[in-house]
Design an enzyme around this catalytic site. Structure first.
Site, mmCIF file in Angstrom:
data_model
loop_
_atom_site.group_PDB
_atom_site.id
_atom_site.type_symbol
_atom_site.label_atom_id
_atom_site.label_comp_id
_atom_site.label_asym_id
_atom_site.label_seq_id
_atom_site.Cartn_x
_atom_site.Cartn_y
_atom_site.Cartn_z
ATOM 1 N NE ARG A 119 -3.990 0.515 2.077
ATOM 2 C CZ ARG A 119 -5.176 0.815 2.452
ATOM 3 N NH1 ARG A 119 -5.262 1.417 3.685
ATOM 4 N NH2 ARG A 119 -6.112 -0.029 1.831
ATOM 5 C CG HIS B 95 -8.229 0.167 -2.884
ATOM 6 N ND1 HIS B 95 -7.711 -1.061 -2.642
ATOM 7 C CD2 HIS B 95 -9.039 0.424 -1.695
ATOM 8 C CE1 HIS B 95 -7.764 -1.271 -1.261
ATOM 9 N NE2 HIS B 95 -8.738 -0.443 -0.770
ATOM 10 C CD GLN C 70 -13.087 -1.803 -0.567
ATOM 11 O OE1 GLN C 70 -12.346 -1.673 0.450
ATOM 12 N NE2 GLN C 70 -14.481 -2.283 -0.535
ATOM 13 C CG ASP D 16 -13.438 6.634 -1.088
ATOM 14 O OD1 ASP D 16 -13.505 6.432 -0.031
ATOM 15 O OD2 ASP D 16 -12.365 6.572 -1.890
ATOM 16 C CB CYS E 191 -13.776 1.523 -0.171
ATOM 17 S SG CYS E 191 -13.319 3.229 0.019
ATOM 18 N NE ARG F 88 -10.553 -5.239 0.594
ATOM 19 C CZ ARG F 88 -9.538 -4.142 0.931
ATOM 20 N NH1 ARG F 88 -10.002 -3.055 1.565
ATOM 21 N NH2 ARG F 88 -8.306 -4.095 0.811
HETATM 22 N N1 NVA Z 1 -9.952 7.038 -1.286
HETATM 23 C C1 NVA Z 1 -9.634 6.442 -0.065
HETATM 24 C C2 NVA Z 1 -9.768 5.178 0.020
HETATM 25 C C3 NVA Z 1 -9.412 4.389 1.262
HETATM 26 C C4 NVA Z 1 -9.821 2.830 1.466
HETATM 27 C C5 NVA Z 1 -7.979 6.618 0.166
HETATM 28 O O1 NVA Z 1 -7.291 6.441 -0.863
HETATM 29 O O2 NVA Z 1 -7.568 7.206 1.245
HETATM 30 N N1 CP Z 2 -11.384 0.099 2.472
HETATM 31 C C1 CP Z 2 -9.850 -0.182 2.859
HETATM 32 O O1 CP Z 2 -9.031 -0.426 2.122
HETATM 33 O O2 CP Z 2 -9.542 0.101 4.112
HETATM 34 P P1 CP Z 2 -8.367 0.151 5.167
HETATM 35 O O3 CP Z 2 -7.888 1.697 4.578
HETATM 36 O O4 CP Z 2 -8.886 0.309 6.371
HETATM 37 O O5 CP Z 2 -7.375 -0.766 4.882
#
Ligand code: NVA
Ligand code: CP
Length: 304
Positions: free
Chosen positions: A102, A129, A132, A219, A259, A287
């Site tokens: 990540r 992502h 997700q 989101d 998400c 997930r």
């Molecule tokens: N768009 C959000 C998704 C979190 C799971 C982010 O990138 O922070």
């Molecule tokens: N939706 C998602 O990826 O959640 P986290 O940021 O908690 O991993």
């Protein structure tokens, strides 16, 4: 399938095969049928951003598959002190059977895959992502028994979630309508992918996007790394909230998906969130199941 870097890398058949295996693993887990398909295998999980769902679901998933997961915070890895991702990839390939990462730049994930010799899974970048979206497709298919022809609308920021939902949804024969303000549109590469597809709509009008939708998705308005832009983003996205009024445009009984984490009274109201909590937390649960399917496909000896 060698890696999971972004939705456009997957064919429709590969997505169906992942979802089918995820359904089966979910059934087996609920019925306490062991499935140690990755016994003796190790997954490294590199995190340059926070996580609740991704970290816990991958870690528990590897345990349920008979393997182990290592949480590797970039603050502790040498990568955080400037060791190149190319070297990190080649070193970790000597110890591990797979890497989940990540991070911010999609290029870092692509480089990790290019320089390493083990499967790489994108656990979120600024661009995509895919884990997700696979869980979202699984959840939507559980409710509607099919994906073809199902209309999903995405309301809000044209971010990593929007990018991956557009590609994943269109690949599966869904109709995808996105309502996003000027300046916050999805990535140009994704808009190129969707260009000319009659099942795709990009509009500035949330009610139009939501018209007759089977799934209403949203989101956060400020993703990880955009904390400093929060005030201007709150202004830009006013009018892009998923609330009772907006849901009147969708089909009666439409699903609401997010998400998570969700910010109440910003992208979604408390009321809508609580009415749809069961399907939102089923989505979060999925997930675990879908990522186990991805891990088995990428790291398993015998392909299921
Ligand atoms: N768009 C959000 C998704 C979190 C799971 C982010 O990138 O922070
Ligand atoms: N939706 C998602 O990826 O959640 P986290 O940021 O908690 O991993």
């Amino acid at each position: 399938m060698k890696h999971l870097l972004k939705m456009s890398d997957l064919s429709k058949e590969e997505i169906i095969s992942i979802l089918d295996l995820a359904d089966q693993l979910k059934y087996e887990q609920k019925n306490h049928i062991p499935h140690p398909l990755l016994a003796g295998k190790s997954l490294g999980m590199i995190f340059q951003k926070s996580s609740t769902r991704t970290r816990v679901s991958f870690e528990v998933g590897m345990y349920q598959l008979g393997g182990q997961a290592l949480f590797l915070s970039s603050n502790d890895l040498q990568i955080g002190r400037g060791e190149p991702v190319q070297d990190t990839a080649r070193v970790l390939s000597r110890y591990l059977d797979g890497i989940m990462i990540r991070t911010f730049a999609q290029k870092e994930v692509e480089d990790l895959a290019a320089y390493g010799s083990i499967p790489v899974i994108n656990g979120l970048t600024d661009y995509a992502h895919p884990c997700q979206v696979l869980a979202d497709l699984m959840t939507i298919r559980e409710k509607y028994a099919a994906l073809e022809g199902i209309k999903l609308c995405y309301i809000g920021d044209g971010n990593n979630m929007a990018n991956s939902l557009i590609v994943g949804g269109l690949k599966m024969g869904m109709k995808v309508a996105v309502a996003a303000p000027e300046g916050y549109h999805p990535d140009p590469a994704v808009l190129d992918f969707a260009a000319g597809n009659p099942d795709f709509l990009l509009t500035g009008d949330p009610a139009l996007a939501a018209a007759d939708a089977d799934v209403v998705y949203t989101d956060t308005w400020a993703s990880m790394g955009q904390e400093k832009e929060k005030a201007e983003r709150l202004k830009a996205f006013a009018g892009y909230q998923v609330n009772e009024e907006l849901l009147k445009n969708a089909k009666p009984g439409a699903m609401v998906q997010h998400c998570l984490p969700a910010y109440r009274e910003q992208e979604i109201t408390e009321d809508v969130f609580e009415v749809h909590a069961d399907e939102l937390f089923e989505e979060a649960e999925n997930r675990l199941h879908v990522q186990k399917a991805v891990l088995v496909k990428l790291m398993g000896e015998e392909q299921r």
